[in-house]
Design an enzyme around this catalytic site. Sequence first.
Site, PDB file in Angstrom:
ATOM      1  CG  HIS A  22      -0.301   0.042   2.541  1.00 49.67           C
ATOM      2  ND1 HIS A  22       0.276   1.165   3.075  1.00 49.67           N
ATOM      3  CD2 HIS A  22      -0.134  -0.940   3.482  1.00 49.67           C
ATOM      4  CE1 HIS A  22       0.762   0.909   4.277  1.00 49.67           C
ATOM      5  NE2 HIS A  22       0.531  -0.376   4.547  1.00 49.67           N
ATOM      6  CB  CYS A  73       1.972  -3.464   5.141  1.00 51.61           C
ATOM      7  SG  CYS A  73       0.355  -4.016   5.743  1.00 51.61           S
TER       8      CYS A  73
END
Length: 247
Positions: free
Chosen positions: A173, A190
């Site tokens: 992301h 992430c």
Amino acid sequence: MSPKDGSKVGVAMPVRVDFASTVPSTNRAAIEKSMKVTTTPHVDGAWSWLDSNTVDFRPQGFWPAGTKVSVQFGSTDRKLDFTIGADHEIVVNAATHKMNVYENGALVKTLASGTGKTGWETYSGTMAVEDMVPHIEMTSCAIGIQCTKGGPGWYDLQTYHDLQLTDSGTFIHSAWWDDSLGKANVSHGCIHLSEADAAVLWNIVQVGDPVTVKGTSKKVSQSNGYADYTLSWSQWLSNSATGIQVF
């Protein structure tokens, strides 16, 4: 069943069948034989059980781009048809903080990235993109760090162009706040990109595209999303009741 009927997906997308109840091991060979997978052009593959309720089908390597896949479920009228899209493959190196994006085997983009810091390492292995979410609010409370605003480790961040890699919550992301991209790993697992690079990647990838992460000691589980290609072919066949399917 997945993927969605009529969809176009990436080269690492398996056929997945989830059963409502436990399937005894004595019944699995008959079930595998009853689910006929037909491909154009022809591609051999095999079913493999993730657990007592879930079985996946994949080829030994990635699907060839453009393959048309049809699954007939026994004598019922249930059928699943999908197409393999363009060959996009993403490789993330946690040690060099770089993401390489390949199309049809050729390197087309190298992006500065960041992965999980010590204690929050990103999973290594090959994971297929399982969902694309335009916007997610990510908070420290959601992952059990800090629920009191202003407390140690507290955060509440808006992320965009989110590509889900695992059921447990690993995403690629945008991370506008991360000034260590390309230099250090500071995330909670992430994969971070700049806002511009996350938008570029979003416009390239599709559900089912493989993302391979290297350079961490934390290996993804096969059942944590679509991580079937983390297993070697021999490991894959060891969980099949019938072996290679040739139709």
